[in-house]
Design an enzyme around this catalytic site. Structure first.
Site, PDB file in Angstrom:
ATOM      1  CE  LYS A  22      -1.759   1.647   4.000  1.00  0.00           C
ATOM      2  NZ  LYS A  22      -1.456   3.074   4.192  1.00  0.00           N
ATOM      3  CG  ASN A  23       2.603   2.651   3.575  1.00  0.00           C
ATOM      4  OD1 ASN A  23       1.400   2.893   3.440  1.00  0.00           O
ATOM      5  ND2 ASN A  23       3.200   2.579   4.759  1.00  0.00           N
ATOM      6  CB  CYS A 126      -4.571  10.670  12.007  1.00  0.00           C
ATOM      7  SG  CYS A 126      -2.882  10.208  12.219  1.00  0.00           S
ATOM      8  NE  ARG A 131       0.858  10.281  10.378  1.00  0.00           N
ATOM      9  CZ  ARG A 131       0.432   9.223   9.686  1.00  0.00           C
ATOM     10  NH1 ARG A 131      -0.732   8.703   9.927  1.00  0.00           N
ATOM     11  NH2 ARG A 131       1.191   8.699   8.755  1.00  0.00           N
ATOM     12  CG  ASP A 316       3.471   1.572   9.362  1.00  0.00           C
ATOM     13  OD1 ASP A 316       3.113   2.404  10.218  1.00  0.00           O
ATOM     14  OD2 ASP A 316       3.545   1.842   8.149  1.00  0.00           O
ATOM     15  NE  ARG A 408      -6.886   3.888   6.005  1.00  0.00           N
ATOM     16  CZ  ARG A 408      -5.955   4.393   6.800  1.00  0.00           C
ATOM     17  NH1 ARG A 408      -6.163   4.449   8.090  1.00  0.00           N
ATOM     18  NH2 ARG A 408      -4.843   4.866   6.309  1.00  0.00           N
TER      19      ARG A 408
END
Ligand code: UD1
Length: 429
Positions: A22-23, A126, A131, A316, A408
């Site tokens: 995803k990233n 978030c 952030r 993560d 997600r």
């Protein structure tokens, strides 16, 4: 809202195919804005964040097709997507889209470089911390952008185009590196970015940009040099395997016992994580086609970790590792250094019977003999999957609420785990 129901206790055995990251996919998709030719991405994962970014890019006028077919014909299950940003219809990225996914703020770099003006909503806070985007804006100013913030929007413009410059990030930022890298490809002259993120996703983006005609050297190190070019062309590139997905499943196998081959996993993407897993007592066998995780002993050894930017232990995977350590034979310490508020999973893990105390940025986890199933809820993507890992080892039934977080970032999670013997299902509402 869907929920995931797990009945814990089964060992995992079999093969899990690793998806594209995803990233890596998100910045590559955004790079399509830099050219009026077609950018083709292979191995794009089927995830809610990818779908959302497609909507955001469509808002700017980007046309796309999946394996040559339109979305309504195939859904998002095709893995190759062609993007065409020939006609930029608006340079405004509105609040209702940007607020849903932070990475969408990154369109600021390519739109500014290509069109000369852009208005992007500030992404806001978030669950894992404030952030800010201050380094991104300072870096763009260094390249000659005029920036004003009004009514929650960042308005950036350049009269005569961006100019190459030297910029040092005060702190390593992945998103900041992506944005400045994309912007500098179309700036006049040379740019040197210092203290850049070394993450593999940055290398994937730089490789793509170079295939599009950019002149970038040093990606993957802490100093990147870019010589600007007047335009970029189309290209074709494969999204790298998802190192967070690899690490997550490796931890799930370590947690439950068993023997699983992670097909397509590239060990060089997560050396620090594999080293840590070996210390827990798991056997990690690296091969050309993937990584095999085999549990031989009965117990999980406690290991201390501290999150760091690449090549260190990724933030993560911190929540997932904490999930694993809840069952270790002894005490471990987990220190978060990247985000100031990334321990929201602690309370939920405690609902499953974990024993965790927090002091500043360090969690002390005292491993317990057994976890017990419960209803849990998560506040972010990686925290949710740590609850799944814990649920797989807990006695009885665990129900994970707010599954949209998982959707997600984890492609077909319940299908991949149940094929390996986990008792896990999605309950649709
Ligand atoms: C990316 C990843 C995310 C990962 C994070 C850190 C994507 C889509 N997301 O997020 O999964 O957890 O890297 O590896 O790739 N910061 C500032 N000012 C800025 C920019 C960042 O202070 O202008 C701070 C952040 O608040 C944070 C730290 O820098 O404390 C690192 O954040 P950053 O690397 O930018 O994270 P993202 O790129 O948003």
């Amino acid at each position: 809202m869907d929920r995931i129901k797990i009945v814990g206790g089964n060992r995992l055995n079999g093969i899990i195919s690793i998806s594209g990251a995803k990233n890596a996919a998100l910045p590559l998709m955004i790079a399509a804005l830099l050219t009026n030719d077609i950018l083709t991405l292979e191995d794009v994962p089927c995830l809610a964040d990818v779908e959302l970014l497609i909507r955001i890019l469509s808002n700017h006028g980007v046309d796309y097709s999946l394996n040559g077919q339109r979305e309504h014909q195939t859904g998002f299950y095709s893995r190759t997507i062609h993007f065409n940003a020939r006609h930029i219809v608006t340079t405004t990225a509105p609040y209702d889209l940007v607020s849903k996914m932070r990475a969408s703020f990154w369109v600021i770099g390519p739109l500014l470089a290509r069109v000369g003006e852009v208005g992007v909503s500030l992404p806001g806070g978030c669950a894992i911390g404030t952030r800010p985007v201050d380094f991104i804006l300072d870096g763009l100013r260094a390249l000659g952008a005029e920036i004003n913030i009004e009514n929650g929007y960042v308005h950036a413009r350049t009269i005569k185009g961006l100019r190459g410059a030297q910029y040092r990030f005060p702190k390593v930022t992945v998103g900041g590196t992506h944005v400045l890298l994309m912007a500098a490809t179309l700036a006049q002259g040379d740019t040197v970015l210092c203290n850049t993120a070394c993450e593999p996703e940055v290398i994937n983006l730089a490789t793509c940009l170079n295939r599009m005609g950019a002149r970038i050297t040093g990606a993957g190190t802490s100093e990147i040099q870019i010589t600007g070019v007047s335009s970029l062309s189309g290209a074709r590139i494969k999204v790298i395997p998802d190192r967070i997905e690899i690490g997550t499943y490796a931890m799930a196998v370590t947690m439950t016992g068993g023997d699983v081959f992670l097909k397509g996993a590239d060990p060089s993407l997560l050396c620090a994580v594999l080293q840590t897993l070996r210390k827990t007592g798991t056997e990690v066998i690296e091969s050309a086609g993937g990584i095999r995780i085999r549990c031989t002993g009965d117990s999980i050894q406690p290991v201390d970790i501290e999150t760091q930017s690449f090549p260190g232990f990724p933030t993560d995977l911190q929540a997932q590792f904490m999930g694993l350590m809840t069952r270790a034979k002894g005490i471990s310490h987990i220190t978060e250094t990247i985000f100031e508020n990334r321990f929201m999973h602690v309370q939920e893990l405690s609902r499953l019977g974990a024993s965790i105390s927090l002091s500043g940025q360090t969690a002390t986890v005292a491993g317990v003999d057994r976890l017990q199933g419960a209803q849990v809820m998560a506040t972010d993507l990686r925290a949710s999957v740590s609850l799944v890992i814990a649920g797989l080892a807990a006695e009885g039934e665990t129900v994970v609420n707010r599954v949209y977080h998982l959707d997600r970032g984890f492609e077909r999670l319940e299908e991949k785990l149940s094929r390996c013997g986990a008792q896990i299902e999605r309950v649709r509402r």
